[in-house]
Design a protein around this motif. Structure first.
Motif, short mmCIF file in Angstrom:
data_model
loop_
_atom_site.label_atom_id
_atom_site.label_comp_id
_atom_site.label_asym_id
_atom_site.label_seq_id
_atom_site.Cartn_x
_atom_site.Cartn_y
_atom_site.Cartn_z
N VAL A 1 -6.72 1.71 -2.14
CA VAL A 1 -6.48 2.27 -0.80
C VAL A 1 -5.70 3.58 -0.95
CG1 VAL A 1 -5.58 1.81 1.51
CG2 VAL A 1 -6.35 -0.10 0.08
N ALA A 2 -4.76 3.58 -1.89
CA ALA A 2 -3.92 4.77 -2.10
C ALA A 2 -4.76 5.98 -2.48
CB ALA A 2 -2.86 4.49 -3.16
N GLY A 3 -5.78 5.77 -3.32
CA GLY A 3 -6.62 6.89 -3.75
C GLY A 3 -7.26 7.59 -2.56
N ILE B 1 0.83 -1.21 0.00
CA ILE B 1 0.00 0.00 0.00
C ILE B 1 0.87 1.26 0.00
CG2 ILE B 1 -1.66 1.32 1.40
CD1 ILE B 1 -2.79 -1.47 2.32
N GLY B 2 1.94 1.25 0.80
CA GLY B 2 2.81 2.43 0.87
C GLY B 2 3.40 2.80 -0.47
N LEU C 1 -7.25 12.08 1.58
CA LEU C 1 -7.20 12.51 2.99
C LEU C 1 -5.93 13.30 3.28
CD1 LEU C 1 -8.47 9.25 4.76
CD2 LEU C 1 -9.72 11.41 4.48
N GLY C 2 -4.86 12.98 2.54
CA GLY C 2 -3.56 13.60 2.81
C GLY C 2 -3.27 14.82 1.96
N SER C 3 -4.27 15.35 1.30
CA SER C 3 -4.03 16.52 0.44
C SER C 3 -5.02 17.63 0.78
CB SER C 3 -4.16 16.10 -1.03
OG SER C 3 -5.52 15.85 -1.32
N PRO C 4 -4.78 18.84 0.25
CA PRO C 4 -5.70 19.95 0.54
C PRO C 4 -7.11 19.72 0.00
CG PRO C 4 -3.62 20.77 -0.31
CD PRO C 4 -3.59 19.29 -0.50
N ALA C 5 -7.27 18.71 -0.88
CA ALA C 5 -8.62 18.36 -1.35
C ALA C 5 -9.50 18.00 -0.14
CB ALA C 5 -8.56 17.19 -2.32
N THR D 1 -18.84 -4.64 -2.91
CA THR D 1 -18.56 -4.60 -4.35
C THR D 1 -18.20 -5.97 -4.91
OG1 THR D 1 -16.25 -4.10 -3.88
CG2 THR D 1 -17.72 -2.22 -4.29
N GLY D 2 -18.02 -6.95 -4.04
CA GLY D 2 -17.69 -8.29 -4.51
C GLY D 2 -16.26 -8.45 -4.94
N ARG D 3 -15.42 -7.50 -4.60
CA ARG D 3 -13.99 -7.65 -4.96
C ARG D 3 -13.10 -7.07 -3.87
NH1 ARG D 3 -11.04 -3.26 -6.55
NH2 ARG D 3 -12.14 -1.36 -7.12
N LEU D 4 -11.89 -7.56 -3.83
CA LEU D 4 -10.91 -7.02 -2.88
C LEU D 4 -10.36 -5.70 -3.40
CD1 LEU D 4 -8.74 -10.16 -2.00
CD2 LEU D 4 -10.68 -9.20 -0.74
N SER D 5 -9.94 -4.86 -2.48
CA SER D 5 -9.26 -3.64 -2.90
C SER D 5 -7.85 -3.96 -3.38
CB SER D 5 -9.15 -2.65 -1.73
OG SER D 5 -10.41 -2.15 -1.40
N ALA D 6 -7.42 -3.23 -4.38
CA ALA D 6 -6.01 -3.26 -4.79
C ALA D 6 -5.29 -2.19 -3.97
CB ALA D 6 -5.90 -2.93 -6.28
#
Ligand SMILES: NC(=O)c1ccc[n+]([C@@H]2O[C@H](COP(=O)([O-])OP(=O)(O)OC[C@H]3O[C@@H](n4cnc5c(N)ncnc54)[C@H](OP(=O)(O)O)[C@@H]3O)[C@@H](O)[C@H]2O)c1
Length: 272
Positions: free
Chosen positions: A227-229, A19-20, A234-238, A218-223
């Motif tokens: 998670v990065a998205g 993830i990192g 969360l980590g930006s001024p957005a 959603t029936g699928r695992l996260s890639a």
């Protein structure tokens, strides 16, 4: 929504894989300068830095050990020396447990193991956050994201100090948000679910992975990129004013008690 992150200085711990690494790449794609830490895989971190520079930002690879007092402070110092400031910290590094004893055998873990694991994954993470705070308070839009886990809310078979540390980190995010919010620093945790990282693909059988996926909305695992998205947002001024939250991501929302059986030795593997 602000998405151009050029000129923004970002530190991602534990970025040599999983993830990192996806988080570091995602920040770089938006133009940020990214410092990445590794523990053993210097080569992966160096390769990632090349990718970041190719994307147009500056990059820095730093060795970092959660278990070593002072390591977090040294990383923060290196970032300050290079860029003079820090805008986003993603405290993501983890030391996976060496053992997952059978369910219901809490007493089989020694106090030494409990203390050691909590020291590394909880105190180690708190240390790097505290070391980075003076820099983040000076940022115009300081952001901290901690990677907690769905385990923090659901638990995991086996009396795992890992889950306790992840739950405590969620509490740390909620608490710290009040300490730094008046300085414009927003703090959140992401409760990632069982994610299709290389490590998990190696350690969990396809049938187990499918069963977990079946229990998600959603029936699928996260890639890792999914998670990065969320972490980049969360980590930006957005992210303008969301703080003190623990945000559940994708496949952490529906594990629903599916038992996670290891395919191979659990040593140094991931549990979620
Ligand atoms: N993957 C999941 O399903 C999942 C689910 C929920 C939460 N999470 C959380 O998401 C984060 C990333 O997980 P991941 O699956 O992407 O992990 P990963 O692929 O195993 O990567 C772990 C990273 O942490 C570094 N690291 C390992 N031991 C360390 C230590 N003692 N000190 C400092 N750094 C160390 C590794 O560096 P080297 O490789 O260079 O040694 C690597 O960069 C973790 O906080 C984890 O708890 C993951």
């Amino acid at each position: 929504m602000e998405t151009d992150l050029s000129g923004r200085n970002v530190l991602v711990t534990g970025a040599s894989s999983g993830i990192g690494r996806a988080v570091a790449r995602a920040f770089a794609r938006e133009g940020a300068n990214v410092a990445v830490t590794y523990r053993s895989n210097a080569e992966a971190a160096a390769g990632l830095c090349e990718e970041i520079r190719e994307a147009g930002g500056d990059a820095l690879a730093l060795e970092y050990r959660l278990e070593e007092p002072g390591s977090g402070a040294a990383v923060a110092r290196s970032v300050a020396e290079r860029w003079g400031g820090l805008d986003t910290l993603v405290a993501n590094a983890v030391r996976w447990p060496a053992e997952f004893p059978d369910e219901g055998r809490a007493e089989s873990l020694s106090m030494e193991t409990w203390r050691g694991d909590l020291r590394v994954n909880l105190e180690g993470t708190i240390e790097v956050v505290l070391a980075a705070l003076p820099l983040l308070r000076r940022s115009e839009a300081g952001r901290i994201v901690l990677t907690s886990s769905g385990v923090a809310e659901e638990g995991v078979p086996g009396p795992s100090p890992y889950g306790v540390a992840k739950a405590a980190l969620a509490g740390f995010a909620r608490q710290l948000a009040w300490d730094v919010g008046r300085d414009g620093v927003l703090v959140n945790a992401v409760a990632a679910g069982f994610t299709a990282t290389e490590r998990n693909l190696a350690y969990f059988d396809e049938a187990v992975r499918d069963e977990v996926a079946r229990h998600t909305p959603t029936g699928r695992l996260s890639a890792p990129e999914d998670v990065a998205g969320l972490i980049v947002y969360l980590g930006s001024p957005a992210n303008r004013n969301l703080s003190g939250e623990v945000v559940r991501e994708g496949s952490s929302t529906g594990r629903g008690g599916v038992r996670m059986e290891w395919v191979s030795s659990p040593a140094s593997a991931a549990a979620h």
